[in-house]
Write an enzyme that holds these catalytic residues in place. Sequence first.
Site, mmCIF file in Angstrom:
data_model
loop_
_atom_site.group_PDB
_atom_site.id
_atom_site.type_symbol
_atom_site.label_atom_id
_atom_site.label_comp_id
_atom_site.label_asym_id
_atom_site.label_seq_id
_atom_site.Cartn_x
_atom_site.Cartn_y
_atom_site.Cartn_z
ATOM 1 N N ALA A 95 0.843 -1.203 0.000
ATOM 2 C CA ALA A 95 0.000 0.000 0.000
ATOM 3 C C ALA A 95 0.874 1.248 0.000
ATOM 4 C CB ALA A 95 -0.909 0.002 1.221
ATOM 5 N N GLU A 166 3.127 -5.801 6.980
ATOM 6 C CA GLU A 166 2.386 -4.733 7.662
ATOM 7 C C GLU A 166 2.724 -4.627 9.140
ATOM 8 O OE1 GLU A 166 -0.218 -5.987 4.164
ATOM 9 O OE2 GLU A 166 1.058 -6.960 5.644
#
Length: 761
Positions: A95, A166
């Site tokens: 992302a 993440e």
Amino acid sequence: MAGILRLGGRLPAYLRVPIWTRLVSTSGGTLKHINWELKNGVAVVRLNQADSKVNTLSKELSEELAQTFEEALINPEAKAAVLISSKPGSFIAGADISMLDAAKSEEELQEISRNGQTLIQKMEDSNKPVIAAINGQCLGGGLEVAMGCHYRMATRHPKTFMGQPEVLLGLLPGAGGTQRLPRLVGLPDALDMMLTGKNVRADKAKKLGLVDHLVQPLGPGLKSPEEMTMEYLEEVAIKTARSLANGSMKLPSREYKWTTMKGLKYNLTNNQQWVRNYVLKKARQMVMKQTSGLYPAPLKIMECARVGLEKGLAAGYEAECIGFGELGMSSESKSLKSLFFGQTQCKKNRFGKPSRDTNNIAVLGAGLMGAGIAQVSLQKGYNVILKDTVESGLSRGYQQVYKGMNDRVKKRALTTFERDQIMSNIRTQIDYQGFNKTDMVIEAVFEDINIKHKVLKELEEVIPSHCVFASNTSALPITDIAKASKRPEQVVGMHYFSPVEKMPLLEIITTDKTSKEASASAVAVGLKQGKTVIVVRDGPGFYTTRCLAPMLAEAIRLLQEGIGPQNLDKYSKGYGFPVGLATLADEVGLDVAMHVATDLNKKFGSRFGGANLEVISELVQNGFLGRKSGKGCYVYTGKKGKNRSVNTEAETLLEKYRLPIKGSHDVEEVQLRLISRFVNEAIFCLQEGILSSPVDGDIGAVFGLGFPPFRGGPFRFVDSYGAQNLLDRINKFREVYGEHFEPAPLLVEHAKDPSKRFYPN
């Protein structure tokens, strides 16, 4: 298509939407970041993010991806689709972290998560097969996109790897990753990936069930190997897509049968509650042991995986979405994202590109540091001369380099041919033959100014005029070293951290006379070696050693107060340091600590006090140097000193210098005494211009000294804890313990004006 999410469970309402409802008629299209075309009945969707070396799931790219798939898959001529990148080294790197960092509320982050879940679910629900053709990085949201495709193929290129990193940013996979990954590879392997953030190469991904087919990369031809491989990957993907569409090839089964060992493990850990609970319990114990519960993301990841497996996908998606919002707004995640941006900033050469490339590097000293520097230089394509004064030292150094390369072969990062090819570029010698062709010499000899002066004078008789001389010293001022040079503008400091091949930081030190060209060359070499580089101005202890010294002085004082090495380690690790401070003192070496403390005390006086230097001196005189001598704060026994116990002889000696406990040994007070000494000195360094920015200070502290990453570094810590709060504690400590708790004037300024911060947010 029978995607993995068809295994059971009702989807959240926001995912139950009509798919591909807009009628379009097109044979292709081009947007800013994506283009697609029909090739033999297959819609080939190519990702190519504008103005970026990698593809990231920004808001704009995500919207284009949704639009493109809608157009492509509703086209009656398209029987299948292939998702591929036009960037050879990057499928999707994850992302857009800037987009996540810009979110102002949990609700904004939840919306980002829901949009990602919806996009990928639409891809998976398509009745036309979608193939992910992966070459290069496939990380985070990129892997989540790939898992939403019906079939995944990947090149066996060394730079092709997959992961869910993440957790390293204090987040969880927010686009369905906590639900899809356990269903694809099983709970234990999914947790291993999600809780550590580690990457897996294509071969391992195939064994896990993450990849269905491996494609061999091609060598050079009429085009470069990268271009040849990308074209071949696309060709294989199109053929596979056509075969899946016409039924001549079936999708691999995602069901695990009880009759195989792999299936037995999968079904027990995913579908049997008592086994699943045991796996989660063990994972939690591991997380708590390694993080002391200071990082919320791993715990939230486990909870989302548990909810999805126990209560179904709808509940799992919702838990993931809510967790993503909560974590994204946490102080821990903000600190970790700040470090990410700082690392990115430190990958740029602030001095610009040097006018002359560095190709040939000589390393003086074949000890642990010298051999480590030789290894990281060699494996990045430099020609290396490793010089020592004795053949036995050269032999040990060469063997260390070879072992490092061979370990990479064992991990399949290199082939034996590549290892041997790389090792052919190192020469070991005890003379200066060939130094007339070196572009940079990095010395890693004994920490003695006279030896360094002797070496520098000898070198300048044989090296070319453009050659940069870099000293790997941890504390000796570079200005003092350069006094022996005819060309002080070519002298720079390059402070590596041990073990060099593992520690990410390189601290480059410049003097008032160091030229911009020499500085640019040093930074360029460090970046090519794969280091995170900070540049600091010369001064006693530079930045990292100068910050570490007062904290270690306070640690010794606490030992004099009778806290004991085990409690000292427990309290400092409990604050987030990866290694306890008593252990760190043993690893650094008490003799080194004494040498540095003596020099810095002469320069800075009482501010570097606290501990009695005679204590350290007597410990060293008794042979208690730390791990390297087998005795320090601890006694080390067994193979490689793996067994240890408290050194009672050292404790007896400490009793001789016993100090009364003036305050308390409450955990919080001990931790703040230690951390405030570190942070306060970091602020002095910024105030005096040793540091050019808080970013360099935070990066150096975290990646060089193990400052707790979730606190973001000393300057992010001050912003979070509050300058006034910290000043109040330091002033209180000053009243109780003495003048070594002298607050930095810059800290006082920030305390007086609450609007002053080291970071804008």
